[in-house]
Design an enzyme around this catalytic site. Structure first.
Site, PDB file in Angstrom:
ATOM      1  N   LYS A 148       0.834  -1.172   0.000  1.00 50.60           N
ATOM      2  CA  LYS A 148       0.000   0.000   0.000  1.00 50.60           C
ATOM      3  C   LYS A 148       0.887   1.247   0.000  1.00 50.60           C
ATOM      4  CE  LYS A 148      -1.559   1.930   3.618  1.00 50.60           C
ATOM      5  NZ  LYS A 148      -1.307   2.612   4.878  1.00 50.60           N
ATOM      6  N   ASP A 235      -5.098   6.533   4.636  1.00 53.57           N
ATOM      7  CA  ASP A 235      -3.981   5.772   5.203  1.00 53.57           C
ATOM      8  C   ASP A 235      -4.461   4.535   5.983  1.00 53.57           C
ATOM      9  OD1 ASP A 235      -1.162   5.458   5.901  1.00 53.57           O
ATOM     10  OD2 ASP A 235      -1.760   6.026   7.931  1.00 53.57           O
ATOM     11  N   HIS A 240      -7.072  -0.802   6.158  1.00 55.71           N
ATOM     12  CA  HIS A 240      -7.029  -1.667   7.344  1.00 55.71           C
ATOM     13  C   HIS A 240      -8.405  -1.804   8.021  1.00 55.71           C
ATOM     14  CE1 HIS A 240      -2.871  -1.436   6.579  1.00 55.71           C
ATOM     15  NE2 HIS A 240      -2.589  -0.359   7.269  1.00 55.71           N
ATOM     16  N   LYS A 329      -4.091   9.142  15.085  1.00 56.35           N
ATOM     17  CA  LYS A 329      -2.698   9.207  15.542  1.00 56.35           C
ATOM     18  C   LYS A 329      -2.631  10.007  16.832  1.00 56.35           C
ATOM     19  CE  LYS A 329      -0.866   7.611  11.628  1.00 56.35           C
ATOM     20  NZ  LYS A 329      -0.364   6.249  11.595  1.00 56.35           N
TER      21      LYS A 329
HETATM   22  C1  BG6 Z   1       0.257   1.599   8.058  1.00 57.94           C
HETATM   23  C2  BG6 Z   1      -0.067   3.064   8.071  1.00 57.94           C
HETATM   24  O1  BG6 Z   1      -0.345   0.983   6.962  1.00 57.94           O
HETATM   25  O2  BG6 Z   1      -0.213   0.992   9.244  1.00 57.94           O
HETATM   26  C3  BG6 Z   1       0.541   3.730   9.290  1.00 57.94           C
HETATM   27  O3  BG6 Z   1       0.435   3.675   6.894  1.00 57.94           O
HETATM   28  C4  BG6 Z   1       0.138   3.010  10.546  1.00 57.94           C
HETATM   29  O4  BG6 Z   1       0.174   5.093   9.356  1.00 57.94           O
HETATM   30  C5  BG6 Z   1       0.389   1.512  10.431  1.00 57.94           C
HETATM   31  O5  BG6 Z   1       0.883   3.549  11.625  1.00 57.94           O
HETATM   32  C6  BG6 Z   1      -0.209   0.788  11.621  1.00 57.94           C
HETATM   33  O6  BG6 Z   1       0.211  -0.539  11.620  1.00 57.94           O
HETATM   34  P1  BG6 Z   1       0.331  -1.381  12.968  1.00 57.94           P
HETATM   35  O7  BG6 Z   1       0.677  -2.740  12.516  1.00 57.94           O
HETATM   36  O8  BG6 Z   1       1.396  -0.712  13.781  1.00 57.94           O
HETATM   37  O9  BG6 Z   1      -1.001  -1.290  13.640  1.00 57.94           O
END
Ligand code: BG6
Length: 482
Positions: A148, A235, A240, A329
């Site tokens: 991504k 993002d 996700h 965030k």
């Molecule tokens: C990424 C995003 O895909 O996933 C980030 O671009 C984010 O902004 C990250 O911090 C979060 O991943 P995880 O595995 O730490 O929850």
């Protein structure tokens, strides 16, 4: 319990962008952990490729340093590290010219799985795909892995899909959403479809609403430029959280097979209603150190670092059950949880004094992966019948006896699935496009209205309006607990 390691056949893995952050922080440590777990045969080959003019030794130094930082436990075994590095090679190469391609070709092995990992920005996907073909490097057993962001909107995602489809068929394209590689995310399917207990209740008749929270305490340091163009919607939400929603809401696939699972996920995305503007809250962090706009160096930025929304699925199973999704965030804690909020019992035989209680199934993705079911029992020792909620708690680490082990990283699972040729946990092209088709009008609406995100304090649970979003419906967010 010792986890079972299923060995894979020999393979060549070529990592484009091998000196970049993702390769050094995630991909190479994941490969190293799988190597230490004994999952590979001897003659595996990992080839780093990037523009930097390193030789093999210099690349080894960089890789070793990053492994010491990101797989410290495994690095205690110096022999293991040396043995892993023996399998790691490097080719200086340019995606946009012929430089380095002949050297790469000379290193590849015939008659085995060959995976090209595109750990580069999407603008290089097309040139890389073309060069692979121009140099005859794509064999029957070739796969490509793309990261991504897969596009910025529907149009760019379509064009990326078309570019890749010009050179590879869908069965060769592995689009990563690393959330699908997380243990508990896969467990979501195991819990839903491996137990009789939950599925009969998994619908709007019994479920009042569902909350999906992916809270992060980190900010956006080091990725300011990308993030200010993307924001939380692109993002995190479009990929996700959307994937989590799919796994929670989908119909049982007939089998655990890539297209069966992805067909069901696609149906969920297509059943999503457009989101009403007053069902979305955007936020931007401030206070306690530099605020969002200072971090990105753009005093007028209208990009959101937080988004919460209410979504509806127009289908038989979920009509009438809202899904509340939020991510942001610099929040109070790192905590990703799905809460399935069941309805109250239809009638309380214990009278008004006993209080109202409803079951909650909490699926904790990170940290402290596990599942808690809140059930109602009698408060001990009280006269009469007073009810209390108690958790039936299952921490996976405790239950499976793996407290002392790192949980496997999502990339370990995903990279090995590429080698095995299993696409179940990867996004299909039509899924990604459908997700953008839902996201685009939301973002276009903000732009048309000149929407400005609401400020929220760093270290808080997000903007107050997100609480109101729930309150208006007579509901409340579950806490964000680490
Ligand atoms: C990424 C995003 O895909 O996933 C980030 O671009 C984010 O902004 C990250 O911090 C979060 O991943 P995880 O595995 O730490 O929850």
């Amino acid at each position: 319990m010792v986890s079972r390691v299923i060995p894979v056949d020999p393979f060549d893995l070529i990592i484009f962008g091998s000196t970049g952050d993702l390769a050094l922080r995630k991909i190479l440590p994941a490969l190293f952990r799988r190597f230490c777990a004994g999952q590979w045969p001897k003659d595996v080959q990992i080839i780093g490729a990037a523009r930097a003019a390193y030789d093999r030794g210099a690349f080894h130094e960089i890789v070793a340093e990053s492994l010491r930082r990101h797989a410290p436990y495994q690095c205690n075994d110096a022999k293991m590290l040396a043995s892993f590095l023996q399998r790691v090679d490097y080719v200086p190469l340019d995606a946009q010219s012929d430089e380095g391609w002949a050297q790469l070709a000379a290193k590849l092995t015939t008659d085995r799985v060959r995976a090209f990992y595109f750990s580069v920005g999407p603008r290089l996907f097309g040139p890389l795909a073309e060069q692979i073909h121009a140099h005859n490097l794509a064999t029957q057993q070739t796969r490509i892995v793309v990261e991504k962001p897969f596009g910025h909107d529907l149009e760019s995602a379509r064009s990326l899909n078309a570019t890749l489809a010009a050179h590879f068929n869908e069965g060769q394209i592995y689009r990563i959403d690393h959330y699908l590689g997380k243990e508990t995310v896969q467990n979501l399917m195991a819990v839903r479809f491996g137990n009789m207990l939950f599925e009969p209740l998994w619908n709007s008749q019994y479920v009042d609403h569902i909350q999906i929270t992916v809270a992060e305490s980190v900010g956006i340091d080091g990725r300011e430029e990308y993030y200010d163009r993307a924001g939380a919607m692109r993002d995190m939400m479009q990929n996700h959280l959307m994937q989590l929603l799919c796994l929670i809401a989908m119909e049982p696939p007939a089998k655990f097979d890539p297209d069966a699972v992805r067909d069901e996920k696609l149906k969920v995305i297509r059943a999503l209603d457009p989101v009403e503007p007053h069902h979305i809250v955007r936020g931007q962090f401030e206070g306690d150190g530099p605020g969002y706009r200072e971090v990105v160096g753009n005093p007028r930025s209208k990009t959101e670092s937080y988004v919460a929304l209410k979504a509806h699925l127009s289908n038989w199973r979920w009509a009438g059950t809202p899904f509340y999704l939020r991510t942001g965030k610099r929040l109070v804690a790192r905590s990703s949880v799905i809460n399935v909020m069941f309805k109250d019992a239809p009638h309380s035989i214990f009278g008004a004094d006993a209080g109202r209680h409803a079951n909650v199934l909490s699926i904790r993705l990170q940290p402290n992966e596990g599942i808690t079911l809140k059930v109602t029992i009698k408060e001990p020792g009280q006269g009469g019948m007073r009810l209390v909620d108690v958790p039936l708690d299952m921490s996976f680490a405790e239950a499976l006896g793996s407290e002392n082990q790192d949980p496997p990283d999502a990339y370990e699972r995903l990279v090995m699935d590429v080698i095995r040729g299993n696409q179940t946990l990867f996004m299909r092209g039509d899924e990604v496009e459908a997700a953008w088709a839902w996201t685009d009008p939301i973002i276009a609406g903000w732009q048309a209205r000149g929407d400005v995100p609401k400020p929220y304090d760093s270290g808080s649970t997000g903007p107050g309006d997100a609480e109101l979003l729930m309150k208006r419906d007579g509901r409340r967010w579950q806490g964000i607990n680490p």
